[in-house]
Design a protein around this motif. Structure first.
Motif, PDB file in Angstrom:
ATOM      1  N   LYS A 106      -1.339  -1.190  -5.654  1.00 11.98           N
ATOM      2  CA  LYS A 106      -2.581  -1.073  -6.431  1.00 11.98           C
ATOM      3  C   LYS A 106      -3.411  -2.360  -6.427  1.00 11.98           C
ATOM      4  N   LEU A 107      -2.825  -3.456  -6.007  1.00  9.87           N
ATOM      5  CA  LEU A 107      -3.555  -4.732  -5.995  1.00  9.87           C
ATOM      6  C   LEU A 107      -4.860  -4.684  -5.189  1.00  9.87           C
ATOM      7  N   PRO A 108      -4.830  -4.237  -3.921  1.00 10.43           N
ATOM      8  CA  PRO A 108      -6.067  -4.298  -3.132  1.00 10.43           C
ATOM      9  C   PRO A 108      -7.238  -3.531  -3.723  1.00 10.43           C
ATOM     10  N   THR A 109      -7.008  -2.271  -4.146  1.00 10.93           N
ATOM     11  CA  THR A 109      -8.148  -1.508  -4.674  1.00 10.93           C
ATOM     12  C   THR A 109      -8.649  -2.090  -5.983  1.00 10.93           C
ATOM     13  N   ALA A 110      -7.739  -2.554  -6.834  1.00  8.62           N
ATOM     14  CA  ALA A 110      -8.179  -3.164  -8.093  1.00  8.62           C
ATOM     15  C   ALA A 110      -9.003  -4.417  -7.809  1.00  8.62           C
ATOM     16  N   LEU A 111      -8.550  -5.246  -6.892  1.00 11.87           N
ATOM     17  CA  LEU A 111      -9.291  -6.468  -6.544  1.00 11.87           C
ATOM     18  C   LEU A 111     -10.648  -6.148  -5.930  1.00 11.87           C
ATOM     19  N   ILE A 112     -10.654  -5.227  -4.977  1.00  6.62           N
ATOM     20  CA  ILE A 112     -11.897  -4.913  -4.264  1.00  6.62           C
ATOM     21  C   ILE A 112     -12.921  -4.273  -5.188  1.00  6.62           C
ATOM     22  N   TYR A 113     -12.547  -3.216  -5.893  1.00  8.38           N
ATOM     23  CA  TYR A 113     -13.518  -2.497  -6.721  1.00  8.38           C
ATOM     24  C   TYR A 113     -14.011  -3.337  -7.894  1.00  8.38           C
ATOM     25  N   PRO A 151      16.210   3.617  -0.504  1.00  8.91           N
ATOM     26  CA  PRO A 151      15.064   3.220  -1.330  1.00  8.91           C
ATOM     27  C   PRO A 151      14.020   2.425  -0.554  1.00  8.91           C
ATOM     28  N   HIS A 152      14.405   1.837   0.558  1.00 14.25           N
ATOM     29  CA  HIS A 152      13.475   1.091   1.410  1.00 14.25           C
ATOM     30  C   HIS A 152      12.312   1.987   1.855  1.00 14.25           C
ATOM     31  N   TYR A 153      12.631   3.230   2.239  1.00 18.25           N
ATOM     32  CA  TYR A 153      11.590   4.159   2.690  1.00 18.25           C
ATOM     33  C   TYR A 153      10.655   4.551   1.553  1.00 18.25           C
ATOM     34  N   GLY A 154      11.217   4.791   0.381  1.00 18.79           N
ATOM     35  CA  GLY A 154      10.386   5.130  -0.766  1.00 18.79           C
ATOM     36  C   GLY A 154       9.451   4.000  -1.136  1.00 18.79           C
ATOM     37  N   PHE A 155       9.967   2.772  -1.109  1.00 17.68           N
ATOM     38  CA  PHE A 155       9.170   1.599  -1.449  1.00 17.68           C
ATOM     39  C   PHE A 155       7.952   1.493  -0.535  1.00 17.68           C
ATOM     40  N   TRP A 156       8.184   1.483   0.772  1.00 18.47           N
ATOM     41  CA  TRP A 156       7.068   1.286   1.701  1.00 18.47           C
ATOM     42  C   TRP A 156       6.139   2.491   1.755  1.00 18.47           C
ATOM     43  N   SER A 157       6.659   3.676   1.536  1.00 18.13           N
ATOM     44  CA  SER A 157       5.795   4.861   1.492  1.00 18.13           C
ATOM     45  C   SER A 157       4.821   4.772   0.325  1.00 18.13           C
ATOM     46  N   ILE A 158       5.313   4.329  -0.812  1.00 17.24           N
ATOM     47  CA  ILE A 158       4.450   4.209  -1.996  1.00 17.24           C
ATOM     48  C   ILE A 158       3.431   3.095  -1.800  1.00 17.24           C
ATOM     49  N   VAL A 159       3.865   1.945  -1.290  1.00 18.19           N
ATOM     50  CA  VAL A 159       2.932   0.834  -1.049  1.00 18.19           C
ATOM     51  C   VAL A 159       1.801   1.289  -0.135  1.00 18.19           C
ATOM     52  N   LEU A 160       2.144   1.908   0.986  1.00 17.78           N
ATOM     53  CA  LEU A 160       1.116   2.340   1.939  1.00 17.78           C
ATOM     54  C   LEU A 160       0.221   3.432   1.367  1.00 17.78           C
ATOM     55  N   ALA A 161       0.802   4.373   0.630  1.00 17.70           N
ATOM     56  CA  ALA A 161      -0.014   5.436   0.020  1.00 17.70           C
ATOM     57  C   ALA A 161      -0.989   4.865  -1.002  1.00 17.70           C
ATOM     58  N   ARG A 162      -0.612   3.793  -1.672  1.00 16.45           N
ATOM     59  CA  ARG A 162      -1.510   3.154  -2.646  1.00 16.45           C
ATOM     60  C   ARG A 162      -2.585   2.324  -1.950  1.00 16.45           C
ATOM     61  N   ILE A 163      -2.199   1.602  -0.902  1.00 17.15           N
ATOM     62  CA  ILE A 163      -3.160   0.729  -0.209  1.00 17.15           C
ATOM     63  C   ILE A 163      -4.196   1.543   0.550  1.00 17.15           C
ATOM     64  N   ILE A 164      -3.743   2.584   1.206  1.00 19.15           N
ATOM     65  CA  ILE A 164      -4.657   3.451   1.961  1.00 19.15           C
ATOM     66  C   ILE A 164      -4.862   4.696   1.101  1.00 19.15           C
ATOM     67  N   PRO A 165      -5.912   4.694   0.275  1.00 24.96           N
ATOM     68  CA  PRO A 165      -6.050   5.735  -0.757  1.00 24.96           C
ATOM     69  C   PRO A 165      -6.490   7.094  -0.210  1.00 24.96           C
ATOM     70  N   VAL A 166      -5.578   7.747   0.510  1.00 27.12           N
ATOM     71  CA  VAL A 166      -5.843   9.088   1.013  1.00 27.12           C
ATOM     72  C   VAL A 166      -5.116  10.115   0.148  1.00 27.12           C
ATOM     73  N   VAL A 167      -3.903   9.768  -0.254  1.00 31.80           N
ATOM     74  CA  VAL A 167      -3.104  10.650  -1.102  1.00 31.80           C
ATOM     75  C   VAL A 167      -3.517  10.411  -2.556  1.00 31.80           C
ATOM     76  N   PRO A 168      -3.845  11.460  -3.288  1.00 35.62           N
ATOM     77  CA  PRO A 168      -4.243  11.290  -4.693  1.00 35.62           C
ATOM     78  C   PRO A 168      -3.127  10.628  -5.522  1.00 35.62           C
ATOM     79  N   THR A 169      -3.521   9.719  -6.390  1.00 32.11           N
ATOM     80  CA  THR A 169      -2.582   8.976  -7.223  1.00 32.11           C
ATOM     81  C   THR A 169      -1.612   9.880  -7.986  1.00 32.11           C
TER      82      THR A 169
END
Length: 189
Positions: free
Chosen positions: A143-150, A100-118
């Motif tokens: 999702k924190l960074p994009t919500a804060l920034i936008y 589950p460690h890999y799934g956790f960090w993959s999701i965090v990074l995919a959310r922070i760097i918004p290249v992969v569609p939600t």
């Protein structure tokens, strides 16, 4: 038609609901996370303009997170058994045994760097064996960074009516994000 949404149109639409406007905004964030028919950046910016930074941020973050969790649950119930069986038959892979460690960090990074569609992140995690708890925690953080920034950019523009300083702020945030990603890449190898 959908591509032509503007900040002014979105704020006017949400404002039409008066006391129900926060609920409508939350619902729009929820829908956007499940079916992205309009840009998140415009919706989050409008939330910052209409509700202020903190309330707009909470609506953007919690609405998008709730929608992502709903999409995850739908994907899990509609596709997990089929997908798991196919992965097992074809690749001899047991999705339950994935760390589950890999799934956790993959999701965090995919959310922070918004290249992969939600929606793709939501469905992939739902059918890919990630636990609901891991998905929710990783999505909440990611999702924190994009919500804060936008939301912050929308709020800043509303307060200053200065497009140049708002765009400058966006460029600075993007540059800082790039530097952080570059630093993390360099130190992880």
């Amino acid at each position: 038609m959908i591509e032509s949404f503007s900040m002014a149109e979105v704020t006017k639409y949400i404002n039409n609901f008066h006391a129900l406007a926060p609920g409508v905004a939350f619902g729009l964030f929820f829908i956007q996370a499940v079916f992205p028919v309009f840009p998140y950046v415009i919706l989050a910016g409008a939330a910052g303009m209409l509700f202020g930074f903190w309330e707009g941020f909470l609506l953007a973050w919690l609405g998008a997170l709730s929608g992502a969790c709903a999409a995850f649950v739908m994907a899990r119930h509609l596709g997990y058994d089929w997908f798991s069986r196919k992965m097992s038959e074809r690749y001899r892979l047991d999705l339950e045994s994935i760390n589950p460690h890999y799934g956790f960090w993959s999701i965090v990074l995919a959310r922070i760097i918004p290249v992969v569609p939600t929606p793709l992140i939501n469905v992939a995690a739902g059918v890919g064996g990630v636990s609901f708890r891991i998905f929710t925690l990783a999505s909440a953080i990611g999702k924190l960074p994009t919500a804060l920034i936008y939301t912050g950019l929308g709020y800043h523009f509303y307060r200053t009516h200065d497009l140049v300083s708002t765009i400058t702020g966006l460029v600075l945030v993007l540059a800082a994000g790039y530097l952080v990603v570059a630093y993390l890449r360099r130190n992880s190898s």
